[in-house]
Design an enzyme around this catalytic site. Sequence first.
Site, short mmCIF file in Angstrom:
data_model
loop_
_atom_site.label_atom_id
_atom_site.label_comp_id
_atom_site.label_asym_id
_atom_site.label_seq_id
_atom_site.Cartn_x
_atom_site.Cartn_y
_atom_site.Cartn_z
CB SER A 68 -8.34 0.65 5.76
OG SER A 68 -9.01 1.86 5.58
CE LYS B 88 -3.93 1.91 2.68
NZ LYS B 88 -4.74 1.77 3.91
CB SER C 29 -8.22 3.65 2.95
OG SER C 29 -7.35 3.01 3.85
#
Length: 504
Positions: free
Chosen positions: A193, A94, A169
Amino acid sequence: MTRPWTEAVPADTRQLSIGELSARMEAGSLSAVELMQELVARTKAVEGRVRAFNSFDEADALAQARASDERRAGARRLGRGAVRPLEGIPVGIKDVISVAGQPLTASSRMLENFVSPYDATVTERLKDAGAVCWGRLNLDEFAMGSSTENSAFGATSNPWDLERVPGGSSGGSAAAVAAGEAVAALGSDTGGSIRQPAALCSVVGLKPTYGRVSRYGLIAFASSLDQIGPFARSVRDAAVLLGAIAGHDPRDSTSVRLEVPDYARGVDELAKSGRKWRLGIPKEYFGEGLDPEVGAAVEEAIGEYRRMGCEVREVSLPHTKYAIATYYIIATAECSSNLARFDGVRYGHRSREATDALDIYFKSRAEGFGQEVKRRIILGTYVLSSGYYDAYYLRAQKVRTLIRGDFLQAYREVDAIVTPTSPTPAFRKGEKAADPLAMYLNDIYTIGVNLAGLPGMSVPCGFTKAGLPVGLQIIGQPFKETELLAIGAAYEERTQWHGRVPPL
Ligand code: GLN
Protein backbone atom coordinates in the site's frame (compact mmCIF):
# COMPACT_ATOMS: atom_id res chain seq x y z
CA MET A 1 -11.94 20.46 7.91
CA THR A 2 -13.13 22.63 5.06
CA ARG A 3 -13.43 21.66 1.43
CA PRO A 4 -13.70 24.99 -0.36
CA TRP A 5 -12.32 24.06 -3.77
CA THR A 6 -11.51 27.23 -5.62
CA GLU A 7 -8.99 27.97 -8.30
CA ALA A 8 -5.91 29.71 -6.93
CA VAL A 9 -2.38 30.55 -7.99
CA PRO A 10 -0.27 27.43 -8.41
CA ALA A 11 2.64 27.06 -6.04
CA ASP A 12 6.18 27.44 -7.28
CA THR A 13 7.83 25.17 -4.70
CA ARG A 14 6.47 21.93 -6.12
CA GLN A 15 9.72 20.48 -7.33
CA LEU A 16 11.84 21.41 -4.34
CA SER A 17 13.16 18.74 -2.00
CA ILE A 18 12.94 18.91 1.77
CA GLY A 19 16.60 19.94 1.84
CA GLU A 20 16.02 22.78 -0.63
CA LEU A 21 12.91 24.02 1.15
CA SER A 22 14.72 23.88 4.46
CA ALA A 23 17.66 25.85 3.04
CA ARG A 24 15.26 28.55 1.82
CA MET A 25 13.61 28.77 5.20
CA GLU A 26 16.98 28.94 6.89
CA ALA A 27 18.10 31.70 4.50
CA GLY A 28 14.92 33.61 5.28
CA SER A 29 13.63 33.64 1.68
CA LEU A 30 10.67 31.39 2.59
CA SER A 31 8.77 31.01 5.84
CA ALA A 32 6.94 27.91 7.03
CA VAL A 33 3.73 29.93 6.93
CA GLU A 34 4.36 30.95 3.30
CA LEU A 35 5.10 27.36 2.35
CA MET A 36 1.94 26.16 4.08
CA GLN A 37 -0.09 28.93 2.41
CA GLU A 38 1.20 27.80 -0.96
CA LEU A 39 0.20 24.23 -0.26
CA VAL A 40 -3.25 25.30 0.88
CA ALA A 41 -3.71 27.36 -2.30
CA ARG A 42 -2.44 24.52 -4.44
CA THR A 43 -4.68 22.05 -2.66
CA LYS A 44 -7.73 24.23 -3.14
CA ALA A 45 -6.85 24.60 -6.83
CA VAL A 46 -6.48 20.92 -7.65
CA GLU A 47 -8.39 19.03 -4.98
CA GLY A 48 -11.71 19.22 -6.83
CA ARG A 49 -10.07 17.01 -9.46
CA VAL A 50 -7.66 14.89 -7.39
CA ARG A 51 -9.60 14.37 -4.12
CA ALA A 52 -6.58 13.11 -2.19
CA PHE A 53 -7.85 14.43 1.15
CA ASN A 54 -10.72 13.23 3.30
CA SER A 55 -10.43 16.52 5.16
CA PHE A 56 -7.94 19.17 6.10
CA ASP A 57 -7.74 21.79 8.79
CA GLU A 58 -6.24 24.90 7.24
CA ALA A 59 -6.25 26.97 10.44
CA ASP A 60 -4.55 24.21 12.42
CA ALA A 61 -1.87 23.69 9.74
CA LEU A 62 -1.14 27.41 9.57
CA ALA A 63 -0.92 27.57 13.36
CA GLN A 64 1.62 24.72 13.32
CA ALA A 65 3.57 26.55 10.61
CA ARG A 66 3.52 29.77 12.64
CA ALA A 67 4.84 27.90 15.68
CA SER A 68 7.62 26.50 13.50
CA ASP A 69 8.62 29.95 12.28
CA GLU A 70 8.73 31.10 15.91
CA ARG A 71 10.94 28.18 16.91
CA ARG A 72 13.31 28.98 14.05
CA ALA A 73 13.43 32.65 14.98
CA GLY A 74 13.99 31.71 18.63
CA ALA A 75 16.86 29.37 17.74
CA ARG A 76 18.41 32.10 15.63
CA ARG A 77 18.24 34.62 18.48
CA LEU A 78 20.01 32.12 20.70
CA GLY A 79 22.64 31.67 18.01
CA ARG A 80 21.86 27.98 17.60
CA GLY A 81 22.87 26.60 14.23
CA ALA A 82 21.95 23.39 12.43
CA VAL A 83 18.18 23.51 12.21
CA ARG A 84 16.40 20.16 12.22
CA PRO A 85 15.74 18.92 8.68
CA LEU A 86 11.95 18.65 9.01
CA GLU A 87 11.39 22.01 10.73
CA GLY A 88 8.42 23.67 8.99
CA ILE A 89 7.92 20.92 6.40
CA PRO A 90 4.24 19.97 5.79
CA VAL A 91 3.68 16.22 5.80
CA GLY A 92 0.32 14.73 4.81
CA ILE A 93 -0.98 11.87 6.96
CA LYS A 94 -2.97 8.86 5.78
CA ASP A 95 -6.36 8.83 7.45
CA VAL A 96 -5.59 5.63 9.33
CA ILE A 97 -2.84 7.18 11.49
CA SER A 98 -3.93 9.13 14.58
CA VAL A 99 -3.41 12.87 14.87
CA ALA A 100 -4.74 14.20 18.18
CA GLY A 101 -7.86 16.30 17.78
CA GLN A 102 -8.24 15.50 14.08
CA PRO A 103 -10.72 13.13 12.37
CA LEU A 104 -9.60 9.51 11.99
CA THR A 105 -11.92 7.73 9.58
CA ALA A 106 -9.97 4.94 7.83
CA SER A 107 -12.22 6.06 4.94
CA SER A 108 -15.02 4.07 6.55
CA ARG A 109 -18.58 4.95 7.53
CA MET A 110 -17.75 3.09 10.72
CA LEU A 111 -15.50 5.96 11.85
CA GLU A 112 -17.08 8.81 9.92
CA ASN A 113 -17.44 11.01 13.01
CA PHE A 114 -14.52 9.73 15.06
CA VAL A 115 -11.93 12.22 16.31
CA SER A 116 -8.61 10.86 17.46
CA PRO A 117 -7.98 11.48 21.18
CA TYR A 118 -4.21 11.03 20.90
CA ASP A 119 -1.22 11.13 18.54
CA ALA A 120 0.26 8.04 16.93
CA THR A 121 3.94 7.61 17.76
CA VAL A 122 4.89 8.59 14.20
CA THR A 123 2.74 11.72 14.46
CA GLU A 124 4.31 12.62 17.77
CA ARG A 125 7.78 12.12 16.29
CA LEU A 126 7.01 14.24 13.23
CA LYS A 127 5.73 17.04 15.48
CA ASP A 128 8.80 16.70 17.72
CA ALA A 129 10.95 17.05 14.59
CA GLY A 130 9.18 20.33 13.76
CA ALA A 131 7.07 19.07 10.84
CA VAL A 132 3.56 20.34 10.14
CA CYS A 133 0.95 17.54 10.11
CA TRP A 134 -1.19 18.39 7.13
CA GLY A 135 -4.59 16.89 6.33
CA ARG A 136 -6.18 13.47 6.43
CA LEU A 137 -5.40 11.53 3.26
CA ASN A 138 -7.82 9.18 1.54
CA LEU A 139 -7.35 5.41 1.35
CA ASP A 140 -9.20 2.20 0.61
CA GLU A 141 -11.44 1.52 3.59
CA PHE A 142 -9.29 0.18 6.45
CA ALA A 143 -6.38 0.02 3.95
CA MET A 144 -7.96 -2.90 2.07
CA GLY A 145 -7.49 -2.43 -1.64
CA SER A 146 -5.15 -1.37 -4.42
CA SER A 147 -6.99 1.54 -6.01
CA THR A 148 -8.47 3.84 -3.32
CA GLU A 149 -11.85 3.11 -4.89
CA ASN A 150 -12.95 1.33 -1.73
CA SER A 151 -13.11 4.60 0.21
CA ALA A 152 -16.54 5.28 1.68
CA PHE A 153 -16.04 8.96 0.86
CA GLY A 154 -15.24 8.67 -2.85
CA ALA A 155 -12.28 7.63 -4.95
CA THR A 156 -9.02 9.56 -5.38
CA SER A 157 -7.86 10.27 -8.94
CA ASN A 158 -4.40 9.72 -10.35
CA PRO A 159 -2.87 13.20 -10.93
CA TRP A 160 -1.24 11.91 -14.14
CA ASP A 161 -4.59 10.84 -15.61
CA LEU A 162 -7.71 11.77 -13.71
CA GLU A 163 -9.68 8.88 -15.25
CA ARG A 164 -7.35 6.42 -13.58
CA VAL A 165 -6.75 5.17 -10.06
CA PRO A 166 -3.75 6.37 -8.00
CA GLY A 167 -3.22 2.85 -6.64
CA GLY A 168 -3.90 1.92 -3.05
CA SER A 169 -4.48 1.63 -0.35
CA SER A 170 -2.49 4.84 0.38
CA GLY A 171 -3.73 6.44 -2.86
CA GLY A 172 -4.44 9.79 -1.19
CA SER A 173 -0.88 10.00 0.16
CA ALA A 174 0.69 9.23 -3.23
CA ALA A 175 -1.65 11.53 -5.15
CA ALA A 176 -1.17 14.43 -2.72
CA VAL A 177 2.62 14.29 -3.08
CA ALA A 178 2.42 13.86 -6.87
CA ALA A 179 -0.06 16.74 -7.22
CA GLY A 180 2.05 19.08 -5.09
CA GLU A 181 -0.51 19.23 -2.28
CA ALA A 182 2.01 18.00 0.29
CA VAL A 183 5.81 17.98 0.36
CA ALA A 184 5.76 14.42 1.69
CA ALA A 185 3.29 12.06 3.33
CA LEU A 186 2.96 9.04 5.56
CA GLY A 187 1.20 5.86 4.53
CA SER A 188 0.91 2.30 5.72
CA ASP A 189 1.91 -0.84 3.85
CA THR A 190 0.48 -4.27 4.62
CA GLY A 191 0.84 -5.82 1.18
CA GLY A 192 2.13 -2.99 -0.99
CA SER A 193 0.00 0.00 0.00
CA ILE A 194 2.92 2.43 0.02
CA ARG A 195 4.98 1.08 -2.88
CA GLN A 196 2.23 0.37 -5.43
CA PRO A 197 0.57 3.83 -5.25
CA ALA A 198 4.02 5.45 -5.23
CA ALA A 199 4.76 3.60 -8.49
CA LEU A 200 1.44 4.53 -10.08
CA CYS A 201 1.85 8.24 -9.15
CA SER A 202 5.61 8.61 -9.81
CA VAL A 203 6.77 9.39 -6.29
CA VAL A 204 9.14 7.60 -3.91
CA GLY A 205 7.50 5.23 -1.41
CA LEU A 206 9.33 3.31 1.29
CA LYS A 207 8.11 0.43 3.42
CA PRO A 208 10.62 -0.04 6.23
CA THR A 209 11.57 -3.40 7.75
CA TYR A 210 8.87 -4.88 9.99
CA GLY A 211 9.70 -3.58 13.47
CA ARG A 212 11.58 -0.47 12.32
CA VAL A 213 8.69 1.97 12.87
CA SER A 214 6.13 1.90 15.69
CA ARG A 215 2.53 1.26 14.71
CA TYR A 216 1.12 2.68 17.93
CA GLY A 217 -1.80 4.86 16.83
CA LEU A 218 -2.16 3.15 13.43
CA ILE A 219 -5.54 1.46 12.93
CA ALA A 220 -4.49 -2.17 12.67
CA PHE A 221 -5.31 -4.17 9.55
CA ALA A 222 -3.02 -7.23 9.66
CA SER A 223 -0.66 -6.80 12.58
CA SER A 224 2.04 -9.23 11.45
CA LEU A 225 2.38 -7.31 8.16
CA ASP A 226 1.49 -3.64 8.81
CA GLN A 227 4.27 -1.07 8.65
CA ILE A 228 4.23 2.73 8.39
CA GLY A 229 6.49 4.54 5.93
CA PRO A 230 7.06 7.74 3.95
CA PHE A 231 6.07 9.03 0.51
CA ALA A 232 8.41 11.69 -0.85
CA ARG A 233 9.61 13.58 -3.90
CA SER A 234 13.05 12.00 -3.71
CA VAL A 235 14.92 9.14 -2.05
CA ARG A 236 16.84 11.55 0.16
CA ASP A 237 13.60 13.10 1.37
CA ALA A 238 12.37 9.61 2.24
CA ALA A 239 15.62 9.05 4.18
CA VAL A 240 15.01 12.19 6.26
CA LEU A 241 11.44 11.14 7.04
CA LEU A 242 12.41 7.60 7.96
CA GLY A 243 15.02 8.97 10.36
CA ALA A 244 12.32 11.00 12.09
CA ILE A 245 9.74 8.22 12.51
CA ALA A 246 11.92 5.13 13.11
CA GLY A 247 12.94 3.72 16.44
CA HIS A 248 11.90 1.63 19.40
CA ASP A 249 8.62 2.40 21.11
CA PRO A 250 7.53 0.60 24.27
CA ARG A 251 3.92 1.04 23.11
CA ASP A 252 4.45 -1.29 20.13
CA SER A 253 5.99 -4.56 21.29
CA THR A 254 7.04 -5.45 17.73
CA SER A 255 9.23 -2.37 17.40
CA VAL A 256 12.87 -3.34 17.75
CA ARG A 257 15.50 -1.97 20.09
CA LEU A 258 17.93 -0.98 17.38
CA GLU A 259 19.65 2.33 17.10
CA VAL A 260 18.30 4.58 14.33
CA PRO A 261 21.12 5.46 11.94
CA ASP A 262 21.39 8.89 10.34
CA TYR A 263 19.94 7.63 7.05
CA ALA A 264 20.51 10.83 5.09
CA ARG A 265 24.16 10.97 6.06
CA GLY A 266 24.56 7.22 5.49
CA VAL A 267 23.23 7.59 1.95
CA ASP A 268 25.70 10.40 1.22
CA GLU A 269 28.59 8.40 2.63
CA LEU A 270 27.72 5.33 0.57
CA ALA A 271 27.37 7.50 -2.54
CA LYS A 272 30.85 8.89 -1.94
CA SER A 273 32.33 5.46 -1.29
CA GLY A 274 31.43 4.45 -4.86
CA ARG A 275 30.39 1.03 -3.64
CA LYS A 276 29.33 -1.33 -6.42
CA TRP A 277 26.13 -3.08 -5.47
CA ARG A 278 25.27 -6.66 -6.22
CA LEU A 279 21.67 -6.78 -7.44
CA GLY A 280 19.44 -9.81 -7.86
CA ILE A 281 16.73 -10.04 -10.50
CA PRO A 282 14.12 -12.67 -9.57
CA LYS A 283 13.17 -14.56 -12.69
CA GLU A 284 9.68 -15.29 -11.29
CA TYR A 285 8.86 -11.57 -11.37
CA PHE A 286 9.21 -11.12 -15.11
CA GLY A 287 6.74 -13.65 -16.43
CA GLU A 288 3.09 -13.73 -17.34
CA GLY A 289 0.96 -10.74 -16.33
CA LEU A 290 3.74 -8.17 -16.60
CA ASP A 291 2.78 -5.29 -18.87
CA PRO A 292 5.41 -5.08 -21.66
CA GLU A 293 5.94 -1.33 -21.24
CA VAL A 294 6.44 -1.74 -17.49
CA GLY A 295 8.85 -4.60 -18.17
CA ALA A 296 10.80 -2.48 -20.66
CA ALA A 297 11.13 0.47 -18.26
CA VAL A 298 12.35 -1.82 -15.49
CA GLU A 299 14.85 -3.54 -17.83
CA GLU A 300 16.12 -0.10 -18.80
CA ALA A 301 16.57 0.79 -15.11
CA ILE A 302 18.48 -2.45 -14.54
CA GLY A 303 20.64 -1.45 -17.51
CA GLU A 304 21.38 1.83 -15.75
CA TYR A 305 22.64 -0.10 -12.72
CA ARG A 306 24.85 -2.19 -15.01
CA ARG A 307 26.28 0.97 -16.52
CA MET A 308 27.07 2.16 -12.98
CA GLY A 309 29.20 -0.94 -12.60
CA CYS A 310 26.80 -2.89 -10.40
CA GLU A 311 26.83 -6.64 -10.64
CA VAL A 312 23.43 -7.87 -11.79
CA ARG A 313 22.53 -11.53 -11.55
CA GLU A 314 19.44 -13.66 -11.75
CA VAL A 315 18.06 -15.04 -8.50
CA SER A 316 15.13 -17.33 -7.83
CA LEU A 317 12.23 -16.83 -5.43
CA PRO A 318 10.41 -20.08 -6.20
CA HIS A 319 7.64 -19.72 -3.62
CA THR A 320 6.44 -16.45 -5.17
CA LYS A 321 3.63 -18.41 -6.80
CA TYR A 322 2.05 -18.95 -3.38
CA ALA A 323 2.44 -15.38 -2.18
CA ILE A 324 -1.02 -14.06 -3.10
CA ALA A 325 -2.83 -17.05 -1.61
CA THR A 326 -0.70 -16.94 1.53
CA TYR A 327 -1.21 -13.21 1.99
CA TYR A 328 -4.97 -13.35 1.54
CA ILE A 329 -5.25 -16.05 4.20
CA ILE A 330 -3.01 -14.36 6.76
CA ALA A 331 -4.17 -10.79 6.12
CA THR A 332 -7.86 -11.69 6.22
CA ALA A 333 -7.42 -13.85 9.34
CA GLU A 334 -5.72 -11.01 11.17
CA CYS A 335 -8.16 -8.38 9.94
CA SER A 336 -11.16 -10.43 11.10
CA SER A 337 -9.64 -10.35 14.56
CA ASN A 338 -8.50 -6.71 14.50
CA LEU A 339 -11.80 -5.38 13.19
CA ALA A 340 -13.82 -7.17 15.89
CA ARG A 341 -13.34 -4.06 18.02
CA PHE A 342 -15.70 -2.09 15.77
CA ASP A 343 -18.82 -3.41 17.42
CA GLY A 344 -21.03 -0.34 17.64
CA VAL A 345 -20.61 -0.29 21.41
CA ARG A 346 -17.28 1.22 22.31
CA TYR A 347 -16.75 3.65 19.47
CA GLY A 348 -17.61 4.26 15.86
CA HIS A 349 -20.90 3.88 14.07
CA ARG A 350 -23.90 2.61 16.05
CA SER A 351 -27.03 1.62 14.19
CA ARG A 352 -30.18 3.58 14.99
CA GLU A 353 -32.28 0.60 13.95
CA ALA A 354 -31.02 -1.85 16.56
CA THR A 355 -33.56 -3.29 18.97
CA ASP A 356 -31.39 -5.30 21.38
CA ALA A 357 -27.74 -5.79 22.32
CA LEU A 358 -26.97 -8.43 19.70
CA ASP A 359 -28.74 -6.37 17.09
CA ILE A 360 -26.39 -3.45 17.84
CA TYR A 361 -23.43 -5.58 16.76
CA PHE A 362 -25.09 -6.97 13.66
CA LYS A 363 -26.65 -3.79 12.33
CA SER A 364 -23.79 -1.45 13.25
CA ARG A 365 -21.29 -3.65 11.42
CA ALA A 366 -23.65 -4.25 8.49
CA GLU A 367 -24.13 -0.50 8.04
CA GLY A 368 -20.63 0.65 8.97
CA PHE A 369 -18.42 -1.62 6.84
CA GLY A 370 -18.15 -1.56 3.05
CA GLN A 371 -18.25 -4.58 0.77
CA GLU A 372 -14.53 -5.36 0.56
CA VAL A 373 -14.08 -5.10 4.33
CA LYS A 374 -16.99 -7.48 4.87
CA ARG A 375 -15.61 -9.90 2.30
CA ARG A 376 -12.30 -10.01 4.16
CA ILE A 377 -13.83 -10.37 7.62
CA ILE A 378 -15.91 -13.30 6.36
CA LEU A 379 -12.92 -14.93 4.61
CA GLY A 380 -10.72 -14.41 7.67
CA THR A 381 -13.30 -15.81 10.05
CA TYR A 382 -13.61 -18.85 7.79
CA VAL A 383 -9.88 -19.63 7.62
CA LEU A 384 -9.62 -19.35 11.40
CA SER A 385 -12.66 -21.47 12.19
CA SER A 386 -12.21 -24.86 13.80
CA GLY A 387 -11.59 -27.58 11.28
CA TYR A 388 -10.16 -25.11 8.75
CA TYR A 389 -7.47 -23.50 10.89
CA ASP A 390 -4.88 -26.20 10.16
CA ALA A 391 -5.78 -26.48 6.49
CA TYR A 392 -5.56 -22.76 5.79
CA TYR A 393 -4.09 -20.53 8.46
CA LEU A 394 -1.42 -22.85 9.81
CA ARG A 395 -0.41 -23.89 6.31
CA ALA A 396 -0.19 -20.30 5.18
CA GLN A 397 2.16 -19.59 8.09
CA LYS A 398 4.41 -22.44 6.95
CA VAL A 399 4.45 -21.18 3.37
CA ARG A 400 5.24 -17.73 4.71
CA THR A 401 8.42 -19.17 6.25
CA LEU A 402 9.35 -20.64 2.87
CA ILE A 403 8.81 -17.29 1.16
CA ARG A 404 11.06 -15.55 3.67
CA GLY A 405 13.59 -18.34 3.19
CA ASP A 406 13.70 -17.64 -0.56
CA PHE A 407 14.67 -14.04 0.07
CA LEU A 408 17.27 -14.87 2.71
CA GLN A 409 18.78 -17.44 0.36
CA ALA A 410 19.03 -14.82 -2.40
CA TYR A 411 20.67 -12.37 0.01
CA ARG A 412 23.61 -14.71 0.37
CA GLU A 413 24.74 -13.52 -3.03
CA VAL A 414 23.18 -10.10 -3.54
CA ASP A 415 22.75 -6.86 -1.58
CA ALA A 416 19.28 -6.10 -2.88
CA ILE A 417 16.63 -7.41 -5.23
CA VAL A 418 15.23 -5.31 -8.06
CA THR A 419 11.77 -5.87 -9.59
CA PRO A 420 8.82 -4.00 -11.05
CA THR A 421 6.67 -2.54 -8.25
CA SER A 422 3.36 -3.22 -9.97
CA PRO A 423 2.68 -5.47 -12.97
CA THR A 424 0.72 -2.72 -14.74
CA PRO A 425 0.59 1.06 -14.83
CA ALA A 426 -2.45 2.85 -13.33
CA PHE A 427 -5.66 1.21 -14.48
CA ARG A 428 -8.97 2.92 -15.19
CA LYS A 429 -11.42 3.58 -12.40
CA GLY A 430 -13.98 0.82 -12.34
CA GLU A 431 -11.82 -1.51 -14.43
CA LYS A 432 -11.04 -3.97 -11.63
CA ALA A 433 -13.53 -2.88 -8.99
CA ALA A 434 -15.95 -5.70 -9.75
CA ASP A 435 -13.26 -8.41 -9.84
CA PRO A 436 -11.51 -8.85 -6.48
CA LEU A 437 -9.08 -11.43 -7.84
CA ALA A 438 -7.89 -9.13 -10.63
CA MET A 439 -7.41 -6.44 -7.98
CA TYR A 440 -5.49 -8.82 -5.68
CA LEU A 441 -3.14 -9.76 -8.53
CA ASN A 442 -1.91 -6.18 -8.57
CA ASP A 443 -0.01 -6.96 -5.36
CA ILE A 444 1.92 -9.85 -6.82
CA TYR A 445 5.35 -8.16 -6.60
CA THR A 446 4.87 -6.35 -3.30
CA ILE A 447 3.23 -8.76 -0.86
CA GLY A 448 6.15 -11.19 -0.61
CA VAL A 449 8.14 -8.34 0.92
CA ASN A 450 5.58 -7.93 3.72
CA LEU A 451 5.31 -11.68 4.28
CA ALA A 452 9.10 -11.76 4.67
CA GLY A 453 9.18 -8.59 6.81
CA LEU A 454 11.72 -6.89 4.51
CA PRO A 455 12.20 -3.22 3.62
CA GLY A 456 11.11 -2.26 0.10
CA MET A 457 11.01 0.95 -1.85
CA SER A 458 9.50 2.12 -5.12
CA VAL A 459 11.30 4.78 -7.14
CA PRO A 460 10.05 6.41 -10.36
CA CYS A 461 11.67 4.72 -13.39
CA GLY A 462 9.86 6.00 -16.45
CA PHE A 463 6.56 6.44 -18.22
CA THR A 464 4.51 4.45 -20.71
CA LYS A 465 3.73 5.87 -24.14
CA ALA A 466 0.40 7.04 -22.73
CA GLY A 467 2.27 9.03 -20.08
CA LEU A 468 1.58 6.75 -17.13
CA PRO A 469 4.30 6.37 -14.47
CA VAL A 470 6.27 3.17 -13.88
CA GLY A 471 7.94 2.29 -10.58
CA LEU A 472 11.05 0.26 -9.81
CA GLN A 473 10.91 -1.80 -6.63
CA ILE A 474 14.12 -2.30 -4.69
CA ILE A 475 13.94 -4.85 -1.88
CA GLY A 476 16.56 -4.63 0.84
CA GLN A 477 17.89 -6.81 3.63
CA PRO A 478 16.32 -6.63 7.09
CA PHE A 479 17.16 -3.31 8.84
CA LYS A 480 19.51 -2.27 6.04
CA GLU A 481 17.44 0.72 4.99
CA THR A 482 20.57 2.86 4.55
CA GLU A 483 21.85 0.52 1.84
CA LEU A 484 18.39 0.26 0.28
CA LEU A 485 18.08 4.06 0.15
CA ALA A 486 21.61 4.40 -1.22
CA ILE A 487 20.84 1.99 -4.06
CA GLY A 488 17.71 4.01 -4.88
CA ALA A 489 19.57 7.31 -4.64
CA ALA A 490 22.29 6.09 -7.01
CA TYR A 491 19.66 5.44 -9.67
CA GLU A 492 17.84 8.68 -8.95
CA GLU A 493 21.01 10.71 -9.37
CA ARG A 494 21.48 9.41 -12.89
CA THR A 495 17.87 9.82 -14.05
CA GLN A 496 15.33 12.61 -14.19
CA TRP A 497 12.06 10.75 -13.65
CA HIS A 498 11.51 11.88 -10.08
CA GLY A 499 11.67 15.57 -11.07
CA ARG A 500 8.62 15.36 -13.33
CA VAL A 501 5.29 16.70 -12.14
CA PRO A 502 1.87 15.98 -13.64
CA PRO A 503 0.24 18.61 -15.89
CA LEU A 504 -2.57 19.53 -13.52
N1 GLN B 1 -3.64 -4.16 -1.79
C1 GLN B 1 -3.38 -5.01 -0.67
C2 GLN B 1 -4.67 -5.39 0.01
O1 GLN B 1 -5.68 -5.07 -0.51
C3 GLN B 1 -2.44 -4.36 0.27
C4 GLN B 1 -3.09 -3.34 1.11
C5 GLN B 1 -2.14 -2.72 2.08
O2 GLN B 1 -0.93 -2.84 1.95
N2 GLN B 1 -2.70 -2.10 3.09
O3 GLN B 1 -4.68 -5.99 1.03
